[in-house]
Design a protein around this motif. Sequence first.
Motif, PDB file in Angstrom:
ATOM      1  N   LEU A  66      38.928 -17.372  -8.093  1.00 26.64           N
ATOM      2  CA  LEU A  66      38.169 -16.829  -6.964  1.00 26.64           C
ATOM      3  C   LEU A  66      36.752 -17.391  -6.943  1.00 26.64           C
ATOM      4  O   LEU A  66      36.224 -17.726  -5.878  1.00 26.64           O
ATOM      5  CB  LEU A  66      38.139 -15.299  -7.029  1.00 26.64           C
ATOM      6  N   MET A  67      36.148 -17.520  -8.107  1.00 24.40           N
ATOM      7  CA  MET A  67      34.789 -18.059  -8.186  1.00 24.40           C
ATOM      8  C   MET A  67      34.753 -19.500  -7.668  1.00 24.40           C
ATOM      9  O   MET A  67      33.837 -19.880  -6.934  1.00 24.40           O
ATOM     10  CB  MET A  67      34.279 -17.987  -9.625  1.00 24.40           C
ATOM     11  N   ALA A  68      35.749 -20.292  -8.045  1.00 25.34           N
ATOM     12  CA  ALA A  68      35.792 -21.693  -7.622  1.00 25.34           C
ATOM     13  C   ALA A  68      36.101 -21.824  -6.129  1.00 25.34           C
ATOM     14  O   ALA A  68      35.503 -22.639  -5.430  1.00 25.34           O
ATOM     15  CB  ALA A  68      36.829 -22.462  -8.437  1.00 25.34           C
ATOM     16  N   ALA A  69      37.006 -21.007  -5.648  1.00 26.21           N
ATOM     17  CA  ALA A  69      37.432 -21.118  -4.255  1.00 26.21           C
ATOM     18  C   ALA A  69      36.426 -20.523  -3.279  1.00 26.21           C
ATOM     19  O   ALA A  69      36.266 -21.034  -2.169  1.00 26.21           O
ATOM     20  CB  ALA A  69      38.789 -20.441  -4.074  1.00 26.21           C
ATOM     21  N   TRP A  70      35.737 -19.459  -3.675  1.00 24.10           N
ATOM     22  CA  TRP A  70      34.894 -18.730  -2.730  1.00 24.10           C
ATOM     23  C   TRP A  70      33.428 -18.665  -3.139  1.00 24.10           C
ATOM     24  O   TRP A  70      32.630 -18.008  -2.475  1.00 24.10           O
ATOM     25  CB  TRP A  70      35.438 -17.308  -2.534  1.00 24.10           C
ATOM     26  N   SER A  71      33.067 -19.311  -4.225  1.00 19.14           N
ATOM     27  CA  SER A  71      31.670 -19.303  -4.707  1.00 19.14           C
ATOM     28  C   SER A  71      31.133 -17.892  -4.912  1.00 19.14           C
ATOM     29  O   SER A  71      30.007 -17.570  -4.545  1.00 19.14           O
ATOM     30  CB  SER A  71      30.754 -20.074  -3.753  1.00 19.14           C
ATOM     31  N   CYS A  72      31.963 -17.050  -5.484  1.00 15.71           N
ATOM     32  CA  CYS A  72      31.526 -15.692  -5.785  1.00 15.71           C
ATOM     33  C   CYS A  72      31.175 -15.606  -7.273  1.00 15.71           C
ATOM     34  O   CYS A  72      31.481 -16.511  -8.047  1.00 15.71           O
ATOM     35  CB  CYS A  72      32.600 -14.673  -5.422  1.00 15.71           C
ATOM     36  N   THR A  73      30.549 -14.517  -7.672  1.00 14.70           N
ATOM     37  CA  THR A  73      30.234 -14.296  -9.076  1.00 14.70           C
ATOM     38  C   THR A  73      31.461 -13.718  -9.790  1.00 14.70           C
ATOM     39  O   THR A  73      32.432 -13.301  -9.135  1.00 14.70           O
ATOM     40  CB  THR A  73      29.066 -13.310  -9.234  1.00 14.70           C
TER      41      THR A  73
END
Length: 129
Positions: A66-73
């Motif tokens: 999720l972090m890689a796909a959506w730039s979330c923490t």
Amino acid sequence: MRPSQRPGPRRDLAELPPHGTSPEAAREGARTEGRMPTGEQLLAETEQLKEALERRPVVDMARGVLMAAWSCTAEEGWRILVHVSQHSNTKVHDVAKALVATTQNEPLPAHIEEHLPAALAQWRASRDG
């Protein structure tokens, strides 16, 4: 040393919590009554902790996806997983496994795919607002 040889007062079976009582509830009940958790309760808690340690890497990988796909923490990734889990009535570990499997070209199960866009929309709204 056998239980009957241990120092301290012996406990009657009537003092034990009912079978199936969660370790947390048993400990809380023991604290309020001034008793320590039983060996069975401690064993159950140990098993739960072992299971959590075995499942954690998959959950962490899903957070990474999720972090890689959506730039979330990492924390936001966790919240997205929890949202999908709660709304699809699926364990977080199972949501995480399905999400990690998508990196190997496996499709998301329909009940998870149905709730992921809503979780992402909620995350975007909280980030932007």
